[in-house]
Design a protein around this motif. Structure first.
Motif, PDB file in Angstrom:
ATOM      1  N   UNK A 104      15.330  -7.872  48.318  1.00 16.69           N
ATOM      2  CA  UNK A 104      16.181  -6.803  48.838  1.00 16.69           C
ATOM      3  C   UNK A 104      15.939  -5.501  48.089  1.00 16.69           C
ATOM      4  N   UNK A 105      15.838  -5.578  46.770  1.00 17.92           N
ATOM      5  CA  UNK A 105      15.650  -4.374  45.972  1.00 17.92           C
ATOM      6  C   UNK A 105      14.338  -3.670  46.249  1.00 17.92           C
ATOM      7  N   UNK A 106      13.303  -4.423  46.616  1.00 21.72           N
ATOM      8  CA  UNK A 106      11.987  -3.833  46.855  1.00 21.72           C
ATOM      9  C   UNK A 106      11.823  -3.320  48.279  1.00 21.72           C
ATOM     10  N   UNK A 107      12.785  -3.631  49.149  1.00 18.95           N
ATOM     11  CA  UNK A 107      12.665  -3.254  50.560  1.00 18.95           C
ATOM     12  C   UNK A 107      13.241  -1.862  50.818  1.00 18.95           C
ATOM     13  N   UNK A 134      13.749  -1.170  54.129  1.00 17.74           N
ATOM     14  CA  UNK A 134      14.194  -1.385  55.504  1.00 17.74           C
ATOM     15  C   UNK A 134      15.722  -1.422  55.546  1.00 17.74           C
ATOM     16  N   UNK A 135      16.327  -0.333  55.982  1.00 15.18           N
ATOM     17  CA  UNK A 135      17.791  -0.249  55.973  1.00 15.18           C
ATOM     18  C   UNK A 135      18.422  -1.239  56.953  1.00 15.18           C
ATOM     19  N   UNK A 136      17.716  -1.564  58.033  1.00 10.60           N
ATOM     20  CA  UNK A 136      18.250  -2.524  59.012  1.00 10.60           C
ATOM     21  C   UNK A 136      18.368  -3.914  58.389  1.00 10.60           C
ATOM     22  N   UNK A 137      17.331  -4.309  57.664  1.00 13.34           N
ATOM     23  CA  UNK A 137      17.340  -5.615  57.010  1.00 13.34           C
ATOM     24  C   UNK A 137      18.400  -5.674  55.924  1.00 13.34           C
ATOM     25  N   UNK A 138      18.480  -4.627  55.113  1.00 15.52           N
ATOM     26  CA  UNK A 138      19.430  -4.608  54.000  1.00 15.52           C
ATOM     27  C   UNK A 138      20.862  -4.654  54.512  1.00 15.52           C
ATOM     28  N   UNK A 139      21.135  -3.926  55.585  1.00 10.48           N
ATOM     29  CA  UNK A 139      22.499  -3.882  56.134  1.00 10.48           C
ATOM     30  C   UNK A 139      22.960  -5.275  56.572  1.00 10.48           C
ATOM     31  N   UNK A 140      22.076  -6.002  57.231  1.00  8.53           N
ATOM     32  CA  UNK A 140      22.448  -7.346  57.683  1.00  8.53           C
ATOM     33  C   UNK A 140      22.512  -8.331  56.521  1.00  8.53           C
ATOM     34  N   UNK A 141      21.686  -8.086  55.499  1.00 10.11           N
ATOM     35  CA  UNK A 141      21.675  -8.982  54.345  1.00 10.11           C
ATOM     36  C   UNK A 141      22.955  -8.895  53.523  1.00 10.11           C
ATOM     37  N   UNK A 142      23.571  -7.730  53.488  1.00  8.69           N
ATOM     38  CA  UNK A 142      24.757  -7.558  52.645  1.00  8.69           C
ATOM     39  C   UNK A 142      25.858  -8.533  53.042  1.00  8.69           C
ATOM     40  N   UNK A 143      26.202  -8.550  54.332  1.00  7.87           N
ATOM     41  CA  UNK A 143      27.266  -9.446  54.796  1.00  7.87           C
ATOM     42  C   UNK A 143      26.869 -10.909  54.616  1.00  7.87           C
TER      43      UNK A 143
END
Length: 353
Positions: free
Chosen positions: A219-222, A224-233
């Motif tokens: 996550x830290x190296x990405x 991609x805001x779309x991926x990070x947003x879904x990963x948070x939840x």
């Protein structure tokens, strides 16, 4: 406790090894760039360094909070009679959390390893000629069994040996009890079970910590805001219930305050630490470089084998084949429902993370 220190030495070595391997890519940036594969169509529309950085800071805070709440909740509720380790509600919550841990291994960590080690960015020979993920996961599960077995043997030999201040008394059923100077009486069977809980808690945390660092790093190296947003939840849900499972194991292990909160700290901090590490290494770390794919893929496979073994053998198997659930069919059925709910909910999260 000596074994506890050894476990955390292993955790530290694993984290340092991962960090060293990834930072070594800085010495060969041109090679990493040359071997980097394209992210695929549509990825550029979501790539935004500024927005992704904001989301990463939100992720660090929210995942840290969810982790702390999840792993601490069983410890804070230990004085509530209805939530004690011997109560039905505790059994159901632990079954739910065990289902989450099982699904984490099968639905999240194992597929990630398959994806990494079968990536087109790696040479066809040998990576797509042999099922390395399944092989490494199998070896990891067997190695976990070895650690489990040897740790139990060592702990029993150390803690159950005769001592000068222990008086043995043979009971009618042939079992032996040990009475210490303070007058407390602890049976051999109860002490063996306590040792078992302690080993389970330590080995389970080791597997969770390795996986948490890896997923935080990704996550830290990405960007991609779309991926990070879904990963948070998804990761908040994951850390909350996985933490509850680990917290229940820590509670049953009856550790002292220092050891208990050390384990809570390690669990809570590893995913945020992985995110920070990924952000720091973002300029030199390419998730699609061969070195990164192999290191992350192997670590994920090891973690998957460990988590699957722990969930099935030490958590679900021990509880469902134990006297409490075997003697209560209604509670056993409710526990199965809880397991399927936990595993199903975590499996659903695989759609987004």
């Amino acid at each position: 406790m000596a074994s506890s220190h050894q476990i955390y030495k292993l955790i530290t070595i694993a984290i340092l090894f991962l960090s060293f391997t990834l930072t070594s890519l800085a010495e060969n940036t041109e090679l990493a760039s040359a071997t980097q594969c394209s992210s695929g169509p549509g990825a550029s529309s979501c790539n935004n360094n500024k927005e992704s950085k904001k989301l990463k800071f939100i992720a660090i805070a929210s995942i840290l909070a969810a982790s702390m709440i999840g792993v601490s909740l069983p410890l804070f509720t230990r004085n509530i009679p209805a939530l004690g380790p011997d109560r039905d509600l505790f059994v159901l919550v632990k079954a739910l959390a065990s289902g989450v841990i099982l699904a984490t291994g099968y639905m999240h960590v194992l597929p990630d390893s398959f994806f990494d080690l079968n990536s087109p960015c790696l040479p066809t020979n040998p990576w797509r000629k042999f099922p390395f993920t399944a092989f490494i996961a199998m070896i990891s599960a067997l190695f976990t069994l070895m650690v489990d077995s040897y740790a139990m043997s060592w702990q029993k030999k150390r803690l159950l040996k005769p001592q000068e201040n222990v008086v043995g008394e043979t009971l009618e059923n042939g079992s032996k009890e040990m009475e210490k100077e303070n007058g407390s009486i602890v049976s051999d069977e109860a002490k063996s079970q306590l040792i078992r809980y302690q080993v389970i808690a330590q080995v389970l945390e080791l597997g969770i910590v390795v996986h948490s660092v890896v997923i935080g790093l990704a996550m830290g190296a990405s960007d991609n805001k779309c991926t990070i947003r879904s990963l948070i939840a998804a990761l908040c849900f994951h850390q909350l219930f996985e933490g509850m499972g680990l917290g229940g194991c820590i509670l049953q292990a009856q550790y002292g305050g220092k050891m208990r909160w050390t384990m809570v700290f390690f669990f809570s901090i590893t995913t945020p630490l992985g995110i920070v590490l990924g952000m720091l290494l973002q300029t030199v770390y390419s998730p699609t470089s061969p070195t990164a794919l192999i290191v992350v893929g192997v670590l994920n496979a090891c973690s998957a084998g460990l988590l699957n073994y722990m969930a099935l053998v030490d958590l679900l198997g021990a509880d469902f084949l134990g006297p409490k659930l075997q003697g209560n069919m209604k509670l056993q059925s409710m526990a199965y429902v809880a397991v399927f709910l936990g595993a199903g909910g975590m499996s659903l999260m695989a759609k987004w993370a």
